[in-house]
Design an enzyme around this catalytic site. Sequence first.
Site, PDB file in Angstrom:
ATOM      1  N   LYS A  89       0.832  -1.198  -0.066  1.00 47.64           N
ATOM      2  CA  LYS A  89      -0.112   0.051  -0.054  1.00 47.64           C
ATOM      3  C   LYS A  89       0.955   1.257  -0.033  1.00 47.64           C
ATOM      4  O   LYS A  89       1.608   1.240   0.903  1.00 47.64           O
ATOM      5  CB  LYS A  89      -0.798  -0.102   1.471  1.00 47.64           C
ATOM      6  N   SER A 109       1.887   5.485  12.301  1.00 44.95           N
ATOM      7  CA  SER A 109       1.612   5.990  13.497  1.00 44.95           C
ATOM      8  C   SER A 109       1.217   4.935  14.639  1.00 44.95           C
ATOM      9  O   SER A 109       0.521   3.858  14.306  1.00 44.95           O
ATOM     10  CB  SER A 109       0.569   7.298  13.607  1.00 44.95           C
ATOM     11  N   THR A 110       1.140   5.219  15.914  1.00 47.58           N
ATOM     12  CA  THR A 110       0.948   4.135  16.956  1.00 47.58           C
ATOM     13  C   THR A 110      -0.807   4.149  16.941  1.00 47.58           C
ATOM     14  O   THR A 110      -1.501   3.051  16.919  1.00 47.58           O
ATOM     15  CB  THR A 110       1.275   4.765  18.158  1.00 47.58           C
ATOM     16  N   GLU A 151       6.262  -0.912  13.092  1.00 44.27           N
ATOM     17  CA  GLU A 151       7.239   0.110  13.167  1.00 44.27           C
ATOM     18  C   GLU A 151       6.632   1.518  13.269  1.00 44.27           C
ATOM     19  O   GLU A 151       6.230   1.964  12.162  1.00 44.27           O
ATOM     20  CB  GLU A 151       8.438  -0.033  11.830  1.00 44.27           C
ATOM     21  N   CYS A 157      11.098   8.739  12.681  1.00 41.17           N
ATOM     22  CA  CYS A 157      10.819   8.076  13.730  1.00 41.17           C
ATOM     23  C   CYS A 157      11.679   7.895  14.681  1.00 41.17           C
ATOM     24  O   CYS A 157      11.606   7.890  15.920  1.00 41.17           O
ATOM     25  CB  CYS A 157      10.190   6.857  13.540  1.00 41.17           C
ATOM     26  N   GLU A 199       5.341  12.306  20.660  1.00 37.75           N
ATOM     27  CA  GLU A 199       6.183  12.363  19.332  1.00 37.75           C
ATOM     28  C   GLU A 199       5.372  13.884  18.715  1.00 37.75           C
ATOM     29  O   GLU A 199       4.245  13.848  18.553  1.00 37.75           O
ATOM     30  CB  GLU A 199       5.825  11.232  18.577  1.00 37.75           C
TER      31      GLU A 199
HETATM   32  P1  NAD Z   1      -0.360   6.968   9.831  1.00 35.37           P
HETATM   33  O1  NAD Z   1      -0.404   5.952  10.893  1.00 35.37           O
HETATM   34  O2  NAD Z   1      -1.502   8.046   9.829  1.00 35.37           O
HETATM   35  O3  NAD Z   1      -0.716   6.684   8.261  1.00 35.37           O
HETATM   36  C1  NAD Z   1       0.018   5.525   7.864  1.00 35.37           C
HETATM   37  C2  NAD Z   1      -0.444   4.697   6.490  1.00 35.37           C
HETATM   38  O4  NAD Z   1      -1.760   3.970   7.162  1.00 35.37           O
HETATM   39  C3  NAD Z   1      -1.185   5.396   5.561  1.00 35.37           C
HETATM   40  O5  NAD Z   1      -0.770   4.764   4.309  1.00 35.37           O
HETATM   41  C4  NAD Z   1      -2.693   5.432   5.808  1.00 35.37           C
HETATM   42  O6  NAD Z   1      -3.276   5.584   4.559  1.00 35.37           O
HETATM   43  C5  NAD Z   1      -2.546   4.223   6.304  1.00 35.37           C
HETATM   44  N1  NAD Z   1      -4.112   4.082   7.226  1.00 35.37           N
HETATM   45  C6  NAD Z   1      -4.724   5.048   7.950  1.00 35.37           C
HETATM   46  N2  NAD Z   1      -5.742   4.437   8.497  1.00 35.37           N
HETATM   47  C7  NAD Z   1      -5.746   3.383   8.462  1.00 35.37           C
HETATM   48  C8  NAD Z   1      -6.614   2.116   8.580  1.00 35.37           C
HETATM   49  N3  NAD Z   1      -7.665   2.363   9.487  1.00 35.37           N
HETATM   50  N4  NAD Z   1      -6.251   0.981   8.379  1.00 35.37           N
HETATM   51  C9  NAD Z   1      -5.389   0.649   7.717  1.00 35.37           C
HETATM   52  N5  NAD Z   1      -4.323   1.635   7.118  1.00 35.37           N
HETATM   53  C10 NAD Z   1      -4.554   2.942   7.713  1.00 35.37           C
HETATM   54  O7  NAD Z   1       1.028   7.535   9.965  1.00 35.37           O
HETATM   55  P2  NAD Z   1       1.650   8.863   9.345  1.00 35.37           P
HETATM   56  O8  NAD Z   1       1.096  10.053  10.242  1.00 35.37           O
HETATM   57  O9  NAD Z   1       1.549   9.139   7.749  1.00 35.37           O
HETATM   58  O10 NAD Z   1       3.228   8.545   9.466  1.00 35.37           O
HETATM   59  C11 NAD Z   1       3.991   9.220  10.602  1.00 35.37           C
HETATM   60  C12 NAD Z   1       4.112   8.313  11.810  1.00 35.37           C
HETATM   61  O11 NAD Z   1       4.772   7.030  11.194  1.00 35.37           O
HETATM   62  C13 NAD Z   1       4.983   8.578  12.932  1.00 35.37           C
HETATM   63  O12 NAD Z   1       4.386   8.134  14.069  1.00 35.37           O
HETATM   64  C14 NAD Z   1       6.433   8.044  12.784  1.00 35.37           C
HETATM   65  O13 NAD Z   1       7.026   7.951  13.891  1.00 35.37           O
HETATM   66  C15 NAD Z   1       5.970   6.830  12.058  1.00 35.37           C
HETATM   67  N6  NAD Z   1       7.114   6.322  11.533  1.00 35.37           N
HETATM   68  C16 NAD Z   1       7.817   5.006  11.816  1.00 35.37           C
HETATM   69  C17 NAD Z   1       8.872   4.699  11.365  1.00 35.37           C
HETATM   70  C18 NAD Z   1       9.838   3.546  11.749  1.00 35.37           C
HETATM   71  O14 NAD Z   1      10.611   2.639  11.099  1.00 35.37           O
HETATM   72  N7  NAD Z   1       9.458   3.121  13.118  1.00 35.37           N
HETATM   73  C19 NAD Z   1       9.349   5.266  10.155  1.00 35.37           C
HETATM   74  C20 NAD Z   1       8.557   6.289   9.526  1.00 35.37           C
HETATM   75  C21 NAD Z   1       7.612   6.649  10.152  1.00 35.37           C
END
Ligand code: NAD
Length: 503
Positions: A197, A250-251, A271, A306, A407
């Site tokens: 995705k 995200s969490t 992650e 992150c 965060e």
């Molecule tokens: P997000 O969780 O809002 O979205 C991530 C993905 O999930 C998107 O593709 C979105 O379309 C999808 N999504 C949203 N709701 C969903 C659902 N109900 N079911 C399935 N998929 C769904 O994350 P974001 O805000 O775009 O990214 C930032 C976060 O990612 C931060 O918390 C950051 O720390 C984390 N992050 C972690 C790492 C790591 O390696 N640990 C790396 C980069 C970012």
Amino acid sequence: MSSMTASGHSRAHVDLHRNLAEKTLRRAAIYSGGNWVSSTASGTMEHRNPTTGEVQGELVIAGSSEVDDAVSAARAALAGWRSTPADVKRSLLRSLADAIKANIDDLEVLGVLDNGNTRATVRAAALRGADFLDYYAGWPDKLSGLVIPSYPGDALNYTVPEPFGVVAAMVNWNGPLVATCRKIGPALAAGNTVVVKSPELAPFQVQRFAELCEAVGIPPGVVNIVPGGPETGAALVSHAGVDKVSFTGSTATAKKIMAAAAVNLTPVALELGGKAANIVCADADIEKAAAMAGMYGAVVNSGQGCLLPTLLLVEDGIYDAFMDRVVSVVESVKIGDPLDRATAMGPLISSGARDRVASIIDGAAASGGSTLLTGGARLGGEFEDGYFLQPTIFGDVDPHAKIAREEIFGPVLSALRFDSEEEALSIAHGTRYALSGFVHTNDVRRAHRMAGALKAGSVSVNGINPLAPSVPFGGSGDSGFGREGGEEGLLEFVRTKNVYVSL
Ligand code: NAD
């Protein structure tokens, strides 16, 4: 001199972006079973350039029927891919890595248009993606089982590593290509097929990646890409045909994904975010530590990473002098157009992200639990319509304040003083995240003591871990579970079968 548009952009700046967008961006389409699908009943989403705020492209939204098709295509390709000889898997993964290297200039521009990170950051991340594929290309012929001494009776008792099957790879926008490679490399090496995705906020590098998969001859259905937003993600992770979910994000979303996956008892690896402490002891190399603290704490990726050290803990005796240096490091940075090679910091990913971070900054400034040392404002003039914020540092932050515990995912560094190692560790642990941690000291005993005590999946001493593909990376608590990279990252996509043959 370039003329200015009504909104204040320099004409040359806007034209450069338009030309590059026209040359490099097409509609991000679905790649499923080796076919391209460029329109669906779910329609399309606009993609805005974070630097200019202009619509520069669009992505097709994969609805539940397209997700269904992609999962079926991955299922149909599974037996063939699983039985593909290890040396053929190796050469295909290597060819894909080579294709990334051969197309690096394009991938660099696409990545900048995708998410507004600087050219150098995007290029290094894309090359790191190729490095992950190269590394995992070396694994198909090394994945082996065990022969286990058997009792009672005579038997041959052995284990066989097997792929899970169809993997759903949910990829983050802040490094979409490297993230795709970190998931696809080990998943394919272990014999799985994958549905990715792609992130709606940065879909174009992943689109080009799909084109490269096709060009190097990855068999149809082995890698599939479904662009779209949360609904596409939800359709994928709850699909009964998915055998493993690997999510970066995200969490809050991770909790929804776990709940959705629970319906089919689909295993997940997560992650997630972080709030990494950067502990600077008085005996550290102060100049090196200050440069690292400023650049990685408030500048790199506009704080959208992150593992970035966004909670700075400085030993009391050196705090004032150290913070002066950190502020001057950050104030000397060139912020602006990330296509300009001299730029060290670009915009945030979206207007929503910029406004959310700006309101955290305003809230912290108004609440009185800290002192604003630098930054805090949006960029005006030429960059008015882009999603820019100055790198921002708060000093003497109350350890209980939100900006010390949560965060932010923006260019905001929160700094505090500490007196003892115990106090530093206690402040560092005032968050539910446990992804990465940093210590600066020239005392080797202290370094190991603190590295051992820090709750984090990865600790860097006197620098920042470049996270080579051979290194396991991941967290615990609100940072998720599971590892990417190294042998552990491979084993996330392997399950063990035991065979007992009575002799
Ligand atoms: P997000 O969780 O809002 O979205 C991530 C993905 O999930 C998107 O593709 C979105 O379309 C999808 N999504 C949203 N709701 C969903 C659902 N109900 N079911 C399935 N998929 C769904 O994350 P974001 O805000 O775009 O990214 C930032 C976060 O990612 C931060 O918390 C950051 O720390 C984390 N992050 C972690 C790492 C790591 O390696 N640990 C790396 C980069 C970012």
